[in-house]
Motif scaffolding. Structure first.
Motif, PDB file in Angstrom:
ATOM      1  N   ARG A  27       0.851  -1.189   0.000  1.00 54.87           N
ATOM      2  CA  ARG A  27       0.000   0.000   0.000  1.00 54.87           C
ATOM      3  C   ARG A  27       0.890   1.243   0.000  1.00 54.87           C
ATOM      4  O   ARG A  27       2.018   1.209   0.479  1.00 54.87           O
ATOM      5  CB  ARG A  27      -0.930   0.010   1.213  1.00 54.87           C
ATOM      6  CG  ARG A  27      -2.017  -1.066   1.151  1.00 54.87           C
ATOM      7  CD  ARG A  27      -2.972  -0.941   2.339  1.00 54.87           C
ATOM      8  NE  ARG A  27      -4.113  -1.818   2.181  1.00 54.87           N
ATOM      9  CZ  ARG A  27      -4.172  -3.072   2.604  1.00 54.87           C
ATOM     10  NH1 ARG A  27      -3.116  -3.592   3.237  1.00 54.87           N
ATOM     11  NH2 ARG A  27      -5.246  -3.812   2.424  1.00 54.87           N
ATOM     12  N   VAL A  28       0.350   2.338  -0.528  1.00 53.78           N
ATOM     13  CA  VAL A  28       1.153   3.543  -0.668  1.00 53.78           C
ATOM     14  C   VAL A  28       0.422   4.759  -0.118  1.00 53.78           C
ATOM     15  O   VAL A  28      -0.802   4.772  -0.003  1.00 53.78           O
ATOM     16  CB  VAL A  28       1.514   3.802  -2.151  1.00 53.78           C
ATOM     17  CG1 VAL A  28       2.339   2.668  -2.717  1.00 53.78           C
ATOM     18  CG2 VAL A  28       0.255   4.009  -2.983  1.00 53.78           C
ATOM     19  N   ALA A  29       1.207   5.784   0.213  1.00 52.47           N
ATOM     20  CA  ALA A  29       0.682   7.083   0.614  1.00 52.47           C
ATOM     21  C   ALA A  29       1.761   8.117   0.366  1.00 52.47           C
ATOM     22  O   ALA A  29       2.960   7.799   0.387  1.00 52.47           O
ATOM     23  CB  ALA A  29       0.259   7.090   2.081  1.00 52.47           C
ATOM     24  N   THR A  30       1.345   9.359   0.113  1.00 49.93           N
ATOM     25  CA  THR A  30       2.285  10.457  -0.105  1.00 49.93           C
ATOM     26  C   THR A  30       1.977  11.575   0.878  1.00 49.93           C
ATOM     27  O   THR A  30       0.815  11.955   1.038  1.00 49.93           O
ATOM     28  CB  THR A  30       2.181  10.998  -1.544  1.00 49.93           C
ATOM     29  OG1 THR A  30       2.418   9.944  -2.474  1.00 49.93           O
ATOM     30  CG2 THR A  30       3.186  12.117  -1.784  1.00 49.93           C
ATOM     31  N   LEU A  31       3.014  12.075   1.519  1.00 51.52           N
ATOM     32  CA  LEU A  31       2.880  13.205   2.438  1.00 51.52           C
ATOM     33  C   LEU A  31       3.601  14.402   1.832  1.00 51.52           C
ATOM     34  O   LEU A  31       4.815  14.358   1.616  1.00 51.52           O
ATOM     35  CB  LEU A  31       3.474  12.875   3.802  1.00 51.52           C
ATOM     36  CG  LEU A  31       3.351  13.983   4.865  1.00 51.52           C
ATOM     37  CD1 LEU A  31       1.903  14.147   5.295  1.00 51.52           C
ATOM     38  CD2 LEU A  31       4.236  13.679   6.063  1.00 51.52           C
ATOM     39  N   PHE A  32       2.845  15.462   1.540  1.00 51.93           N
ATOM     40  CA  PHE A  32       3.405  16.663   0.946  1.00 51.93           C
ATOM     41  C   PHE A  32       3.529  17.736   2.024  1.00 51.93           C
ATOM     42  O   PHE A  32       2.536  18.162   2.612  1.00 51.93           O
ATOM     43  CB  PHE A  32       2.498  17.153  -0.191  1.00 51.93           C
ATOM     44  CG  PHE A  32       2.857  18.505  -0.745  1.00 51.93           C
ATOM     45  CD1 PHE A  32       4.174  18.858  -0.959  1.00 51.93           C
ATOM     46  CD2 PHE A  32       1.858  19.417  -1.060  1.00 51.93           C
ATOM     47  CE1 PHE A  32       4.507  20.107  -1.476  1.00 51.93           C
ATOM     48  CE2 PHE A  32       2.174  20.662  -1.574  1.00 51.93           C
ATOM     49  CZ  PHE A  32       3.506  21.007  -1.782  1.00 51.93           C
ATOM     50  N   VAL A  33       4.771  18.145   2.298  1.00 52.08           N
ATOM     51  CA  VAL A  33       5.024  19.196   3.278  1.00 52.08           C
ATOM     52  C   VAL A  33       5.031  20.519   2.525  1.00 52.08           C
ATOM     53  O   VAL A  33       5.969  20.831   1.786  1.00 52.08           O
ATOM     54  CB  VAL A  33       6.370  18.969   3.998  1.00 52.08           C
ATOM     55  CG1 VAL A  33       6.556  20.033   5.075  1.00 52.08           C
ATOM     56  CG2 VAL A  33       6.417  17.575   4.609  1.00 52.08           C
ATOM     57  N   ALA A  34       3.971  21.303   2.709  1.00 52.37           N
ATOM     58  CA  ALA A  34       3.801  22.549   1.957  1.00 52.37           C
ATOM     59  C   ALA A  34       4.407  23.721   2.719  1.00 52.37           C
ATOM     60  O   ALA A  34       4.003  24.026   3.837  1.00 52.37           O
ATOM     61  CB  ALA A  34       2.309  22.806   1.704  1.00 52.37           C
TER      62      ALA A  34
END
Length: 305
Positions: A108-115
């Motif tokens: 399984r995958v997930a992406t965390l974008f630090v803005a």
């Protein structure tokens, strides 16, 4: 298994978020009530791999950096591991490459974008020790080249965005995504092609030759009346495998059979390197080859295909 990709501008706070995720995941796994398959957490970064920031000063040096990171991701995508990739991950093509590797590994995958704004990142970058900084030119280049993740594309989804000034990381949401989210099947293009056995070519040639000889012998015994004819039989233990085909109501010449045999063998030689033919996967046992050849001969001799 699971893969969490962290992305953002350089010096946007990605490593802080990565450590928060790592601690939360480890705490969840260590809970007495947890009975899931995930058992350990691996945090991969340039620092953990001993990669320097100088490697991003030019494109030729950067490619080995990304290759080392990708290799580490593949190596750690085990059945019980959560892999957190704390890197720039600023190129969407590289994120897609990791996404495909995860799908192939059934993770399984997930992406965390630090803005964070470029101004904030510049300030934080200047506050770091000199050996932890990029050159000014490289820093600005990375900002300009950054390709922001999007929830509209599959390789960045599910996407969790956390602003630079928000203290809390959406750890629970990411945890749910990597433990209960949709598990996508591997891309057809990434599936490993099944390799035939080493003696596949020999089995193909000998089985086809035996069937041609059997058909010629059957015609000699029964004339040219055609009909259902046994073209292959083989005993194994207490069972016997038999393959039958319908012969036309005429005499099939040896030259005709040899020509069709060569066509069949030539077509299936290609499958030895590709693992499949236009008609689907090949059964490389002698019985499977005999059945395929029987169908092939019937189509061309009886049905006139």
């Amino acid at each position: 298994m699971a893969l969490v990709t962290i992305s953002g501008y350089p010096s946007s706070g990605k490593s802080t978020r990565a450590l928060q995720l790592k601690k939360y995941f480890e705490d969840k796994i260590s809970e007495p009530v947890y009975e899931g398959p995930l058992k350990n957490v691996v945090l991969i970064s340039d620092d953990s791999l001993g990669l320097t920031r100088d490697g991003y000063n030019d494109g030729r040096a950067e490619k080995p950096q990304r290759a080392a990171l990708f290799t580490a991701v593949q190596r750690n995508l085990g059945t019980s591991t959560v892999v957190i990739v704390d890197g720039l991950n600023y190129i969407k093509g590289f994120r897609y490459q990791m996404y495909c590797a995860a799908r192939e590994a059934q993770a399984r995958v997930a992406t965390l974008f630090v803005a964070a704004t470029p101004e904030i990142c510049r300030t934080w970058h200047q506050s770091k020790p000199e050996d932890a900084r990029y050159t000014e030119a490289t820093f600005e280049n990375l900002i300009q080249r950054y390709e922001e993740p999007s929830s509209m594309v599959r390789w960045d989804s599910p996407l969790f965005t956390v602003p630079w000034n928000e203290a809390e990381t959406p750890v629970e949401g990411v945890w749910q995504a990597i433990t209960a989210g949709v598990l996508k099947p591997p891309n057809a293009g990434t599936k490993a092609i099944a390799k035939p056995p080493a003696d596949a070519l020999q089995a193909l040639e000998t089985t086809a030759a035996t069937i041609v000889a059997t058909i010629m012998e059957a015609q000699g015994l029964g004339g040219s009346s055609g009909g259902k004819t046994r073209i292959w039989s083989k005993s194994g233990g207490q069972t016997e495998t038999a393959v039958y085909m319908q012969l036309p109501a005429r005499t099939v010449t040896l030259a005709e059979l040899q020509r069709l045999k060569r066509q069949f063998v030539s077509m299936h030689k290609k499958a030895i390197t590709q693992g499949a033919t236009e008609n689907g996967p090949v059964d490389w046992t002698e019985d499977g080859i005999a059945e395929k050849l029987g169908d092939y001969l019937e189509e061309r001799l009886v049905a006139g295909v």
